[in-house]
Each structure stands twice: as C-alpha cells, then as structure tokens.
Design an enzyme around this catalytic site. Structure first.
Site: not given
Length: 331
Positions: A86, A88, A90-91, A179, A203, A267
C-alpha cells in the site's frame, strides 16, 4: 559472521562477488526492515527480500532498504521484481532510492532493464510521477555517466488481487487485507516456489483472508501493534493506531487458523508502559500472542533470515542460527 563492508568500490565489488545465494531449491526470506514510521537506526521501515531460484523479489520499499541490501551483498540492480502492499510512506519512501541507486553502474547497482513493480491501483501513477520528478537527475546521469536509459524506466503494473507474477517457477499472489476504511486497496502477498510458501501480511487489522492465504504456508510474516493499557488511558489517540493494526492476541488467533510451520512478527508498532525496556515490550508481545497460539513465533529483527529447505533455519543478523524448525513428513 556477516562480512564488514568498507567504503571503497573495490571492497564492495568483492563483497557482492562473494555473497552466497540460497540453495537452488530453497526459499530464503530476509527481513530488511521490521519497524514502523519511527526513524529508528535499529529497525528500518518495512521491506522484505525473498530469494527463490533465479528470482530476487522485494516487498515494500521502506526507509533504508538499499542499505540493508548492501549489507547482505545483494546488488540493488539485481532485484528481478518489486511489490507494494500500500502507499503509506513507510512502505514506499525508499522507492526512489532503490530505483535510482539500483541504476548506477557500480557493484551495488547496475540495472540495465526496466524496473518491474507490481502493486495496488495507483502504482502506475506513482512511478509515472517519480519519473517526472527525477527527470533532471536521469538526464544528467545519462549524459555524464553514459547509463543505459532502459535501466531507469519503470515496468509498473496496477495489479488486481490474484496471481500477479509467475516466472522461473516462482508465483506471487496478491490478496486484499483490511488496513482501515480509507486505505483501499491494501495487499498482502503469498510467494510459492518448489512446494514452499511464505505469506507477508502487509499492514492490516485481523483479517480472515490472511489465514486463508497462509494455510499450508511454511512461514507467515505478520505485522503487530502493542500499546500498553496505561498508555492508552493517558493518550487515547493511540486507539486510532490500533484501529488500523493487529494486536498480538489477534495475530495469534490468525496463526491458529492458518497453522503455518513458523510465524514471525515484522512491522512492529509498540509503546510499552513507562519504565518498560524494549526487550520487555517484545517479550510482552510474544507472551500475548502465545496466549492464543502455542506454535513457534519469532520476533523479527532487521537482517534476520529464514531459509526454507525441508527444515526452516532462522539466522540472526550476525548469521548465527537461532532456531531450526524440523522438516515435516511431507518434506
């Protein structure tokens, strides 16, 4: 022990040449980043490397992924396909670094063909905008360093759930996870190779679709969020975090439904009570998860590896074996 790396290109070239791949029929998984958006030097943001035969697959582009790959001696440009769960930050925050650094004509780069990327709807738009944003860098490097422009192109795909990649005996299947209502679609992935399988949850809140995808899997890598009750009372806003993630007891319930040979946490979102040390927090996560599943669970760490070849061998960041799950009768 994992070799130390000097800053010289000669030393880097030697380290990459000496990097030992997994056995031809093994499935090897290495956690490159096991943390959250927190800018931690110990736990980089989300990224997982899966090596199967000729394929080197990267799942998510967390902060610092190229650094971890370099520590492993895996050239960034040697990755054969990349997958996004996805969008976000941090990904995907490390995507420009993997993309551009993997193109540079060095032992740690060297990509000469388009970068293959699969992900939910929006992947093609993301890579298209990156191409525009970094066009000046690409123009200069082509002129100054004579790099092949094919290596900076994207081969990006907005992939619906289902089988998204099949090559050299490796199959990657995407499945939707929950998520939260605003983050759609969000994916988990299953990788199958030579009768072996690993599932990466992405996530997610507790979701029956993860257990379904992980049935029969050797390894299930699952996210987890732990916030001590005292902190929840003091800071009610933590509830918004938990509303998008999976508590340890819920992860244990998923493990019990899926029954993988081994489960691992990545994570890791955590906030212990005042005075709790980080090891105590991690122990609390495992204890809560074991309250709903009595099978083996490993607390993931950056550069921890899992080699699935009959037995499952878990090695720590220094390359020392910390756990072996014996082969089953089916193996």
């Amino acid at each position: 022990m994992r070799p130390m790396f000097s800053h010289s290109l000669a030393a880097l070239a030697l380290s990459f040449a000496c990097a030992m791949p997994a056995a031809a029929d093994a499935l090897k998984v290495t956690l490159l980043g096991t943390g959250s958006p927190l800018p931690s030097p110990e736990r980089f943001s989300q990224s997982t490397l899966v090596e199967a035969g000729q394929e080197k697959l990267l799942f998510d582009f967390g902060r610092g992924a190229p650094i971890r790959l370099t520590q492993l001696g895996v050239p960034i440009g040697s990755l054969t396909a990349h997958f996004i769960t996805h969008f976000h930050s941090d990904h995907v925050g490390g995507l420009p670094d993997v993309w551009m650094t993997g193109w540079i004509a060095t032992p740690f780069g060297g990509r000469e063909t388009p970068m293959v990327v699969y992900g939910p709807e929006g992947t093609e738009a993301l890579t298209g905008h990156l191409t525009e944003a970094f066009s000046e860098d690409a123009r200069v490097r082509e002129a100054d360093e004579h790099l092949d422009p094919a290596g900076i192109a994207f081969d990006a795909h907005d992939a619906p759930p289902g089988k998204v990649y099949e090559r050299n005996g490796v199959t990657v299947t995407a499945f939707e996870v929950n998520h939260g209502p605003l983050i759609k679609p969000a994916y988990g992935y299953r990788v199958d190779y030579d009768g072996k399988a690993v599932v990466i949850s992405g996530d997610t809140k507790k979701d029956e679709r993860i257990a379904e995808a992980a049935k029969g899997a050797d390894l299930l890598i699952h996210e987890v969020a732990y916030i001590d009750h005292s902190m929840m009372e003091k800071f009610p806003s933590y509830q918004e975090i938990l509303d998008h993630h999976t508590r340890p007891s819920e992860a244990g319930e998923t493990f019990a439904e899926a029954e993988p040979r081994l489960a691992a946490f990545s994570h890791i979102v955590s906030r212990g009570a005042p005075g709790m040390t980080q090891p105590e927090v991690l122990d609390a996560i495992l204890a809560e998860a074991h309250g709903t599943w009595d099978g083996p669970i490993v607390m993931g760490a950056d550069l921890m590896s899992f080699t699935i070849d009959g037995a499952i061998t878990v090695t720590d960041p220094e390359g020392e074996t910390v756990l072996t799950v014996p082969a089953t009768a089916a193996n």
